[in-house]
Design a protein around this motif. Structure first.
Motif, PDB file in Angstrom:
ATOM      1  N   GLY A  76    -118.300 -15.029  22.741  1.00 32.97           N
ATOM      2  CA  GLY A  76    -119.239 -15.544  21.755  1.00 32.97           C
ATOM      3  C   GLY A  76    -120.099 -16.653  22.334  1.00 32.97           C
ATOM      4  N   TYR A  77    -120.695 -16.369  23.495  1.00 36.18           N
ATOM      5  CA  TYR A  77    -121.404 -17.385  24.277  1.00 36.18           C
ATOM      6  C   TYR A  77    -122.521 -18.054  23.483  1.00 36.18           C
ATOM      7  CZ  TYR A  77    -123.812 -19.357  28.396  1.00 36.18           C
ATOM      8  OH  TYR A  77    -124.414 -20.193  29.309  1.00 36.18           O
ATOM      9  N   ASP A  78    -123.384 -17.273  22.873  1.00 42.26           N
ATOM     10  CA  ASP A  78    -124.541 -17.846  22.174  1.00 42.26           C
ATOM     11  C   ASP A  78    -124.117 -18.717  20.991  1.00 42.26           C
ATOM     12  OD1 ASP A  78    -126.233 -16.585  23.956  1.00 42.26           O
ATOM     13  OD2 ASP A  78    -126.533 -14.823  22.669  1.00 42.26           O
ATOM     14  N   ASP A  79    -123.102 -18.277  20.261  1.00 45.79           N
ATOM     15  CA  ASP A  79    -122.623 -19.077  19.122  1.00 45.79           C
ATOM     16  C   ASP A  79    -122.042 -20.401  19.591  1.00 45.79           C
ATOM     17  OD1 ASP A  79    -123.374 -17.084  17.390  1.00 45.79           O
ATOM     18  OD2 ASP A  79    -121.367 -16.203  17.222  1.00 45.79           O
ATOM     19  N   LEU A  80    -121.322 -20.381  20.727  1.00 48.12           N
ATOM     20  CA  LEU A  80    -120.750 -21.620  21.249  1.00 48.12           C
ATOM     21  C   LEU A  80    -121.847 -22.567  21.734  1.00 48.12           C
ATOM     22  CD1 LEU A  80    -117.640 -20.225  23.130  1.00 48.12           C
ATOM     23  CD2 LEU A  80    -117.600 -21.836  21.226  1.00 48.12           C
ATOM     24  N   ARG A  81    -122.928 -22.052  22.294  1.00 47.09           N
ATOM     25  CA  ARG A  81    -124.050 -22.904  22.685  1.00 47.09           C
ATOM     26  C   ARG A  81    -124.680 -23.577  21.458  1.00 47.09           C
ATOM     27  NH1 ARG A  81    -123.565 -24.711  27.627  1.00 47.09           N
ATOM     28  NH2 ARG A  81    -123.736 -23.155  29.274  1.00 47.09           N
ATOM     29  N   GLU A  82    -124.769 -22.833  20.384  1.00 47.27           N
ATOM     30  CA  GLU A  82    -125.322 -23.430  19.164  1.00 47.27           C
ATOM     31  C   GLU A  82    -124.407 -24.536  18.645  1.00 47.27           C
ATOM     32  OE1 GLU A  82    -128.181 -23.099  17.440  1.00 47.27           O
ATOM     33  OE2 GLU A  82    -128.849 -21.965  19.206  1.00 47.27           O
ATOM     34  N   GLN A 127    -122.362 -26.307  20.410  1.00 47.93           N
ATOM     35  CA  GLN A 127    -122.489 -27.414  21.358  1.00 47.93           C
ATOM     36  C   GLN A 127    -123.707 -28.274  21.030  1.00 47.93           C
ATOM     37  OE1 GLN A 127    -124.041 -26.605  25.385  1.00 47.93           O
ATOM     38  NE2 GLN A 127    -122.162 -27.566  26.187  1.00 47.93           N
ATOM     39  N   LYS A 128    -124.813 -27.630  20.716  1.00 45.58           N
ATOM     40  CA  LYS A 128    -126.041 -28.359  20.390  1.00 45.58           C
ATOM     41  C   LYS A 128    -125.848 -29.206  19.139  1.00 45.58           C
ATOM     42  CE  LYS A 128    -130.964 -27.582  19.476  1.00 45.58           C
ATOM     43  NZ  LYS A 128    -132.022 -26.549  19.314  1.00 45.58           N
ATOM     44  N   ARG A 129    -125.190 -28.646  18.116  1.00 46.46           N
ATOM     45  CA  ARG A 129    -124.963 -29.393  16.885  1.00 46.46           C
ATOM     46  C   ARG A 129    -124.075 -30.612  17.133  1.00 46.46           C
ATOM     47  NH1 ARG A 129    -124.147 -24.124  14.874  1.00 46.46           N
ATOM     48  NH2 ARG A 129    -121.890 -24.467  14.722  1.00 46.46           N
ATOM     49  N   ARG A 130    -123.057 -30.443  17.941  1.00 42.37           N
ATOM     50  CA  ARG A 130    -122.146 -31.561  18.215  1.00 42.37           C
ATOM     51  C   ARG A 130    -122.868 -32.682  18.957  1.00 42.37           C
ATOM     52  NH1 ARG A 130    -115.867 -30.177  19.415  1.00 42.37           N
ATOM     53  NH2 ARG A 130    -115.546 -28.527  17.891  1.00 42.37           N
ATOM     54  N   ARG A 131    -123.710 -32.319  19.888  1.00 44.85           N
ATOM     55  CA  ARG A 131    -124.450 -33.343  20.621  1.00 44.85           C
ATOM     56  C   ARG A 131    -125.407 -34.090  19.694  1.00 44.85           C
ATOM     57  NH1 ARG A 131    -125.844 -30.348  26.431  1.00 44.85           N
ATOM     58  NH2 ARG A 131    -123.673 -30.248  27.130  1.00 44.85           N
ATOM     59  N   GLU A 132    -126.082 -33.339  18.866  1.00 43.72           N
ATOM     60  CA  GLU A 132    -127.050 -33.975  17.969  1.00 43.72           C
ATOM     61  C   GLU A 132    -126.381 -34.890  16.955  1.00 43.72           C
ATOM     62  OE1 GLU A 132    -129.022 -30.578  16.387  1.00 43.72           O
ATOM     63  OE2 GLU A 132    -130.452 -30.405  18.071  1.00 43.72           O
ATOM     64  N   ASP A 156    -120.850 -36.234  17.781  1.00 39.04           N
ATOM     65  CA  ASP A 156    -119.420 -35.974  17.588  1.00 39.04           C
ATOM     66  C   ASP A 156    -118.626 -36.582  18.755  1.00 39.04           C
ATOM     67  OD1 ASP A 156    -116.846 -34.808  17.316  1.00 39.04           O
ATOM     68  OD2 ASP A 156    -117.694 -33.042  16.354  1.00 39.04           O
ATOM     69  N   PRO A 157    -117.571 -37.355  18.474  1.00 37.64           N
ATOM     70  CA  PRO A 157    -116.779 -37.916  19.574  1.00 37.64           C
ATOM     71  C   PRO A 157    -116.048 -36.852  20.389  1.00 37.64           C
ATOM     72  CG  PRO A 157    -115.724 -38.351  17.465  1.00 37.64           C
ATOM     73  CD  PRO A 157    -117.079 -37.818  17.153  1.00 37.64           C
ATOM     74  N   VAL A 158    -115.864 -35.665  19.822  1.00 34.28           N
ATOM     75  CA  VAL A 158    -115.270 -34.563  20.569  1.00 34.28           C
ATOM     76  C   VAL A 158    -116.390 -33.594  20.932  1.00 34.28           C
ATOM     77  CG1 VAL A 158    -113.612 -32.670  20.567  1.00 34.28           C
ATOM     78  CG2 VAL A 158    -113.067 -34.805  19.381  1.00 34.28           C
ATOM     79  N   GLN A 159    -116.728 -33.582  22.213  1.00 34.06           N
ATOM     80  CA  GLN A 159    -117.832 -32.761  22.690  1.00 34.06           C
ATOM     81  C   GLN A 159    -117.328 -31.415  23.214  1.00 34.06           C
ATOM     82  OE1 GLN A 159    -121.491 -33.486  22.942  1.00 34.06           O
ATOM     83  NE2 GLN A 159    -120.646 -34.633  21.193  1.00 34.06           N
ATOM     84  N   LEU A 160    -118.185 -30.403  23.091  1.00 29.95           N
ATOM     85  CA  LEU A 160    -117.855 -29.039  23.493  1.00 29.95           C
ATOM     86  C   LEU A 160    -118.545 -28.714  24.808  1.00 29.95           C
ATOM     87  CD1 LEU A 160    -116.603 -26.237  22.736  1.00 29.95           C
ATOM     88  CD2 LEU A 160    -118.781 -25.725  21.610  1.00 29.95           C
ATOM     89  N   GLY A 161    -117.789 -28.134  25.723  1.00 34.67           N
ATOM     90  CA  GLY A 161    -118.355 -27.711  26.993  1.00 34.67           C
ATOM     91  C   GLY A 161    -118.074 -26.250  27.263  1.00 34.67           C
TER      92      GLY A 161
END
Length: 771
Positions: free
Chosen positions: A400-406, A408-413, A416-421
């Protein structure tokens, strides 16, 4: 039976002034205490079978130190007693007077030759080995490619030192009776061990029998001729009685060889559109204090894999092997290829960051396409088959690569103290370690062929003798499957014999993901020889022309008729030999040896999603997808098990394991309380799948799987963690990525949201700078 215990040096570098054994010798139950001086005339030097250059420095490596110790844990004396406890107790009564010498630990400092591990060599440099694509004719000049490049990236990575933490520590028993030395040893290499023991000790090879029982795992850590095997053999000869030695876990971690330990300076050049143009690799590899069986060649195996699946037109590899006062290094699962894959997969992410591109896109535009196979790489390897597009597409779908990128973008914006990589590793490996002519060109002392025998018993049962020596890979199951399928006999009627040089007279054993691709192919050839002879006899029995005989499901028949004979009927007829064709010998056995023309090249795409707590540095693997192409799969369950085990070890390097020496050269991680091996609770549930492009280098179409998970997983995890925190100013974190190291890196970074991340969030301005 007597028991052996080994006294080990507590210091990393010292002259031995004197050893007083008198108190130990007088203790109850002690039969003998021996020092290196006692064994000096008969112990020889432990073998190194891979002199990678003509001028390679190779110091003598006694099993028992004579006048100097060169790493903490080196054997200096041994006790033979009537039980293991008395032998161990007597060690404390031995007094050793050491004259300590300067300790050499850092590879870069070692090359200054201010202090020497082996003064008689005059240098700490063991050897320098170079591959240059321009000189080899497989590519262009890398310096020209770098000088003319639009983008040049230079990075330095550290491959930390690891310890092969097999389930069962090493153990050896030697019985000197019946005019034969029989050794039981927890080894991966009974045939090679027998050969080397003879070479080291002078005992005739035909007077040595080596048996490898259930070994309890190896991971390369038991691909060795160990000091203790030599000492047990010599002690048994001296005493005329069986002698046994079993190591403690701490002994294993101190003195059994370690793995990895490299400094990698990587330079990659590319065009602005992301096309790679050159790759330069400069390695320093830590040999430790001595060269063990294949120590100097391990980093050289990686030389052919740094270019990986990518179409580099120019490439140069230079490796300098260095002596230090540490435990010797040698093979560890993957052996040179995980180090190479880590470096190139990290560099592809770094290129993506530099250019503001998605890291998967940068890989796709540079990899070998499926319609370009066979493909000869810049390193001179011919990849026979593969489909990187198919493996990647399947992995992306499951992940689910594209969904995880989305997400990730939301968490950065949101901050969120827990970031997704998200981490990527699109790997290939060179395995099926075999072609003898290639190994010879690399100055390796042995060949890479493998042998197999099939004995057709008159009762219809089948005995298979293999030169491979399993230590957990399931050879008995898979070899029985292959023979049952080929000969049409019941699976349960096949018995596989292995790991005993008395029954399996020759072989090159198990390592380098070679067992199935080489040993399995030898078995197929032996089965085909059985069928060829059986077909001839069946034609004779059915009074027909051999060309009219068909074979299916264990039975021979005459084409177009109902006349048939089972394989069992034919085998029995061969054994009673009442009516054989003219010139045919009785029996229906066959031997075969296979030496392939090429390596095999499994590949795959591994994707890892990690969650990184920026307040604590804690890393959690949220999901992991591995799609591997290992060619034809004989046993899916065993393949899955091999992948799972490999993933555990690769993830362990990324997040947990590291062998650490203090400033005096003492190993401070000599127990499982300090050396962190992950348990099942520390690992995620893996999602595995496969694509299949059969190998063309063997009739089974198999490629090898034993090391794939380890090779692929480490860069996938590290890339994922860095992808999670790079926008916070973190450029690199040295492995293992412990919470402390991740947290420390975050404290040193700056929360500059404009820093481009590997997810393609940055861009390139008109002048080519980052924005």
């Amino acid at each position: 039976m007597l028991h052996m215990a080994v006294l080990r040096s507590p210091v990393a570098h010292a002259r031995i002034r004197h050893i007083d054994c008198s108190r130990a010798t007088a203790m109850p139950g002690v039969a003998l205490v021996l020092t290196g001086e006692d064994f000096a005339a008969e112990q020889g030097s432990l073998p190194c079978a891979w002199p990678i250059t003509e001028d390679m420095k190779s110091p003598p490596a006694p099993a028992l130190a004579v006048d100097q110790v060169n790493f903490a844990g080196e054997a200096v004396a041994l006790v033979i007693a009537d039980n293991a406890y008395r032998a161990a107790d007597a060690l404390a009564a031995i007094d050793v007077d050491y004259d300590e010498l300067p300790v050499v630990l850092d590879m870069e400092e070692a090359l200054k030759d201010q202090d020497l591990v082996h003064p008689d060599l005059g240098t700490n440099k063991c050897a320098t080995w170079v591959f240059d694509s321009a000189e080899a004719g497989s590519g262009t000049d890398v310096e020209e490619a770098i000088a003319s490049a639009e983008v040049v990236i230079e990075r330095t990575f550290r491959q930390q030192r690891l310890i092969p933490s097999f389930m069962e520590p090493r153990s050896v028993v030697v019985d000197p009776s019946a005019d034969m030395f029989t050794m039981w040893s927890a080894t991966q290499i009974p045939h090679i061990l027998r050969w080397m023991l003879s070479a080291v000790t002078g005992i005739a090879e035909h007077k040595i029998r080596v048996i490898a029982p259930d070994v309890g795992g190896g991971f390369g850590g038991k691909l060795q001729v160990t000091p203790e095997e030599v000492l047990c053999l010599l002690a048994a000869r001296r005493m005329g009685r069986p002698v046994k030695w079993t190591e403690s876990r701490t002994e294993s971690m101190l003195s059994a060889h370690h793995g990895r330990d490299q400094i990698q300076k990587i330079t990659l050049s590319a065009r602005r559109d992301g096309t790679v143009t050159g790759l330069k690799v400069e390695l320093l590899a830590d040999m430790g204090a001595y060269l063990r069986l294949v120590t100097p060649g391990i980093p050289i195996l990686g030389a052919f894999m740094f270019n990986a699946i990518y179409k580099f037109p120019a490439y140069r590899f230079e490796c300098t092997n260095v002596f230090t006062n540490k435990t010797p290094t040698d093979a560890y699962r993957g052996a040179g290829r995980p180090e190479a894959t880590f470096a190139i997969e990290r560099m592809m992410d770094e290129l993506a960051v530099e250019l503001g591109m998605d890291p998967m896109k940068i890989r796709e535009m540079n990899w070998i396409k499926h319609d370009e196979f066979p493909f000869t790489t810049v390193a001179g390897m011919t990849y026979d088959s593969g489909n990187y597009e198919a493996a990647t597409a399947r992995a992306m779908e499951l992940f689910g690569y594209d969904d995880l990128r989305e997400e990730q973008k939301r968490r950065r914006e949101s901050g969120d103290p827990v970031q997704l990589g998200i981490g990527i590793s699109t790997y290939t490996e060179m395995c099926g370690l075999a072609p003898s002519r290639v190994l010879g060109a690399l100055r390796y002392a042995a060949g890479g062929w493998e042998t197999a025998s099939i004995r057709m018993l008159p009762t219809g049962k089948v005995e298979v003798i293999t030169g491979t020596s399993p230590h957990g890979q399931g050879h008995e199951t898979v070899w029985s499957q292959i023979v049952a399928d080929r000969l049409g006999v019941p699976f349960e009627d096949v018995e596989v014999l292995h790991g005993d040089t008395a029954s399996s007279h020759k072989g090159m054993d198990s390592y380098g993901s070679r067992s199935l691709t080489v040993g399995g192919t030898a078995l197929v050839h032996a089965a085909d020889k059985v069928l060829a002879k059986a077909r001839k006899l069946a034609a004779h029995m059915m009074e027909c022309d051999e060309a009219d005989v068909e074979f299916a499901a264990g039975s021979f028949s005459v084409r177009g008729t109902s006349t048939a004979r089972t394989l069992g009927d034919v085998v029995l007829a061969a054994h009673v030999a009442h009516d054989l064709p003219e010139g045919m010998e009785p029996g229906m056995d066959a031997d075969a040896t296979f030496d392939p023309d090429n390596f095999s090249f499994p590949h795959g795409t591994h994707l890892c999603a990690t969650e990184v707590d920026t307040e604590t540095g804690m890393v959690k693997i949220r999901s992991y997808v591995a799609v591997d192409d290992v060619g034809t799969v004989v046993n899916p369950l065993i393949v899955d098990g091999q992948v799972h085990g490999g993933l555990a070890q690769g993830i362990a390097q990324a997040l947990y394991e590291e062998a650490i020496h203090d400033e005096m050269g003492t190993l401070t991680t000599a127990t499982f309380a300090d050396y962190l091996v992950p348990s099942a609770a520390d690992l995620p549930a893996f999602m595995t799948a496969r694509t299949a492009t059969p190998a063309t280098s063997n009739p089974l179409g198999v490629k090898g799987v034993g090391e794939a998970g380890t090779i692929a997983s480490t860069p996938a995890v590290v890339n994922s963690v860095l992808d999670a925190v790079r926008h916070l100013g973190v450029r690199d974190i040295e492995m293992p990525l412990s919470p402390e190291r991740v947290w420390t890196a975050l404290q040193g970074g700056s929360a500059d949201a404009s820093t481009p991340a590997a997810g393609g969030l940055g861009s390139i301005d008109a002048q080519g700078g980052q924005s």
